[in-house]
Design a protein around this motif. Sequence first.
Motif, PDB file in Angstrom:
ATOM      1  N   LEU A  50       0.247  -1.029   0.394  1.00 57.55           N
ATOM      2  CA  LEU A  50       0.183   0.168   0.426  1.00 57.55           C
ATOM      3  C   LEU A  50       1.207   0.909  -0.438  1.00 57.55           C
ATOM      4  O   LEU A  50       0.326   2.411  -0.775  1.00 57.55           O
ATOM      5  N   PHE A  51       1.996   1.069   0.914  1.00 55.70           N
ATOM      6  CA  PHE A  51       3.123   2.569   1.199  1.00 55.70           C
ATOM      7  C   PHE A  51       3.593   2.623  -0.560  1.00 55.70           C
ATOM      8  O   PHE A  51       3.843   4.061  -1.358  1.00 55.70           O
ATOM      9  N   VAL A  52       4.416   1.758  -1.400  1.00 52.64           N
ATOM     10  CA  VAL A  52       4.912   1.867  -2.768  1.00 52.64           C
ATOM     11  C   VAL A  52       3.922   2.212  -3.796  1.00 52.64           C
ATOM     12  O   VAL A  52       3.714   3.467  -4.077  1.00 52.64           O
ATOM     13  N   VAL A  53       3.150   1.653  -3.135  1.00 49.84           N
ATOM     14  CA  VAL A  53       1.729   1.879  -4.941  1.00 49.84           C
ATOM     15  C   VAL A  53       1.114   3.218  -4.240  1.00 49.84           C
ATOM     16  O   VAL A  53       0.661   4.462  -5.096  1.00 49.84           O
ATOM     17  N   GLY A  54       0.898   3.635  -2.615  1.00 48.47           N
ATOM     18  CA  GLY A  54       0.307   4.797  -2.562  1.00 48.47           C
ATOM     19  C   GLY A  54       1.566   6.165  -2.919  1.00 48.47           C
ATOM     20  O   GLY A  54       0.959   7.097  -3.099  1.00 48.47           O
ATOM     21  N   SER A  55       3.135   5.857  -3.078  1.00 52.40           N
ATOM     22  CA  SER A  55       3.748   6.484  -3.061  1.00 52.40           C
ATOM     23  C   SER A  55       3.583   7.363  -4.703  1.00 52.40           C
ATOM     24  O   SER A  55       4.082   8.522  -5.309  1.00 52.40           O
ATOM     25  N   ILE A  56       4.121   5.903  -5.310  1.00 56.84           N
ATOM     26  CA  ILE A  56       3.959   6.170  -7.005  1.00 56.84           C
ATOM     27  C   ILE A  56       2.770   6.879  -7.183  1.00 56.84           C
ATOM     28  O   ILE A  56       3.325   7.830  -7.938  1.00 56.84           O
ATOM     29  N   ILE A  57       1.126   6.451  -7.105  1.00 55.98           N
ATOM     30  CA  ILE A  57       0.223   6.756  -7.368  1.00 55.98           C
ATOM     31  C   ILE A  57       0.491   8.838  -6.715  1.00 55.98           C
ATOM     32  O   ILE A  57       0.115   9.010  -7.619  1.00 55.98           O
ATOM     33  N   GLN A  58       0.697   9.131  -5.665  1.00 55.11           N
ATOM     34  CA  GLN A  58       0.649  10.263  -4.766  1.00 55.11           C
ATOM     35  C   GLN A  58       1.571  11.467  -5.772  1.00 55.11           C
ATOM     36  O   GLN A  58       1.542  13.082  -6.206  1.00 55.11           O
ATOM     37  N   ARG A  59       3.060  10.901  -6.786  1.00 55.75           N
ATOM     38  CA  ARG A  59       3.825  11.342  -7.581  1.00 55.75           C
ATOM     39  C   ARG A  59       3.200  11.472  -9.053  1.00 55.75           C
ATOM     40  O   ARG A  59       3.984  12.354  -9.649  1.00 55.75           O
ATOM     41  N   GLY A  60       1.758  10.826  -9.491  1.00 54.16           N
ATOM     42  CA  GLY A  60       1.451  11.397 -10.469  1.00 54.16           C
ATOM     43  C   GLY A  60       1.001  10.818 -11.282  1.00 54.16           C
ATOM     44  O   GLY A  60       0.439  10.543 -12.678  1.00 54.16           O
ATOM     45  N   ASN A  61       1.383   9.266 -11.022  1.00 56.05           N
ATOM     46  CA  ASN A  61       1.164   8.043 -11.825  1.00 56.05           C
ATOM     47  C   ASN A  61      -0.320   7.009 -11.994  1.00 56.05           C
ATOM     48  O   ASN A  61      -0.274   6.523 -11.287  1.00 56.05           O
ATOM     49  N   ALA A  62      -1.196   8.233 -13.174  1.00 61.58           N
ATOM     50  CA  ALA A  62      -2.263   7.877 -13.059  1.00 61.58           C
ATOM     51  C   ALA A  62      -2.801   5.993 -13.751  1.00 61.58           C
ATOM     52  O   ALA A  62      -3.360   6.022 -13.694  1.00 61.58           O
ATOM     53  N   SER A  63      -1.461   5.368 -14.136  1.00 53.97           N
ATOM     54  CA  SER A  63      -1.863   4.351 -14.578  1.00 53.97           C
ATOM     55  C   SER A  63      -1.944   3.528 -13.488  1.00 53.97           C
ATOM     56  O   SER A  63      -2.662   1.932 -14.500  1.00 53.97           O
ATOM     57  N   LEU A  64      -2.166   3.504 -12.579  1.00 54.06           N
ATOM     58  CA  LEU A  64      -1.949   1.881 -11.323  1.00 54.06           C
ATOM     59  C   LEU A  64      -3.637   2.532 -10.785  1.00 54.06           C
ATOM     60  O   LEU A  64      -4.092   1.686 -10.141  1.00 54.06           O
ATOM     61  N   ILE A  65      -4.523   3.410 -11.570  1.00 55.19           N
ATOM     62  CA  ILE A  65      -5.606   3.884 -11.127  1.00 55.19           C
ATOM     63  C   ILE A  65      -6.982   3.642 -11.947  1.00 55.19           C
ATOM     64  O   ILE A  65      -5.917   3.293 -13.046  1.00 55.19           O
ATOM     65  N   PRO A  66      -7.313   2.246 -11.505  1.00 55.98           N
ATOM     66  CA  PRO A  66      -8.553   2.045 -12.444  1.00 55.98           C
ATOM     67  C   PRO A  66      -8.958   2.635 -13.718  1.00 55.98           C
ATOM     68  O   PRO A  66      -9.666   3.789 -12.679  1.00 55.98           O
ATOM     69  N   GLY A  67      -9.131   2.461 -14.600  1.00 53.18           N
ATOM     70  CA  GLY A  67     -10.052   3.021 -15.526  1.00 53.18           C
ATOM     71  C   GLY A  67     -11.277   3.993 -15.296  1.00 53.18           C
ATOM     72  O   GLY A  67     -11.568   5.569 -15.940  1.00 53.18           O
ATOM     73  N   PHE A  68     -12.262   3.508 -15.185  1.00 46.91           N
ATOM     74  CA  PHE A  68     -13.471   4.236 -14.582  1.00 46.91           C
ATOM     75  C   PHE A  68     -13.341   4.865 -13.886  1.00 46.91           C
ATOM     76  O   PHE A  68     -14.472   6.198 -13.369  1.00 46.91           O
TER      77      PHE A  68
END
Length: 100
Positions: free
Chosen positions: A15-33
């Motif tokens: 959760l921390f690794v994925v949250g940090s990656i998304i927090q920096r602007g990588n929207a590819s890990l967020i589901p499309g819907f």
Amino acid sequence: MGIFGIIMILAVVQLFVVGSIIQRGNASLIPGFLLTKVTNLPAYCRMFGNRLILLALIGIVCAVMSFTSAEFNSRPIIIFGLGIVLVIVLLILDHKKFTK
């Protein structure tokens, strides 16, 4: 309860690794819907990542609680479940705030 603590530590790291990656602007890990009709993508990514990091912090508390109990205790499981519900509610409110 040691097995639950180990599972929680592994979940916290993910959760921390994925949250940090998304927090920096990588929207590819967020589901499309979830990305449909988002007006401010960088701010939405920050909020989404912050919510995942919040869930990781709740997981740390649950892992510590499960390691310090000598016998089976359902309190860490209940607290993590309530944390998941809290994060889901916050994500829904954030999604409504960032979509038009």
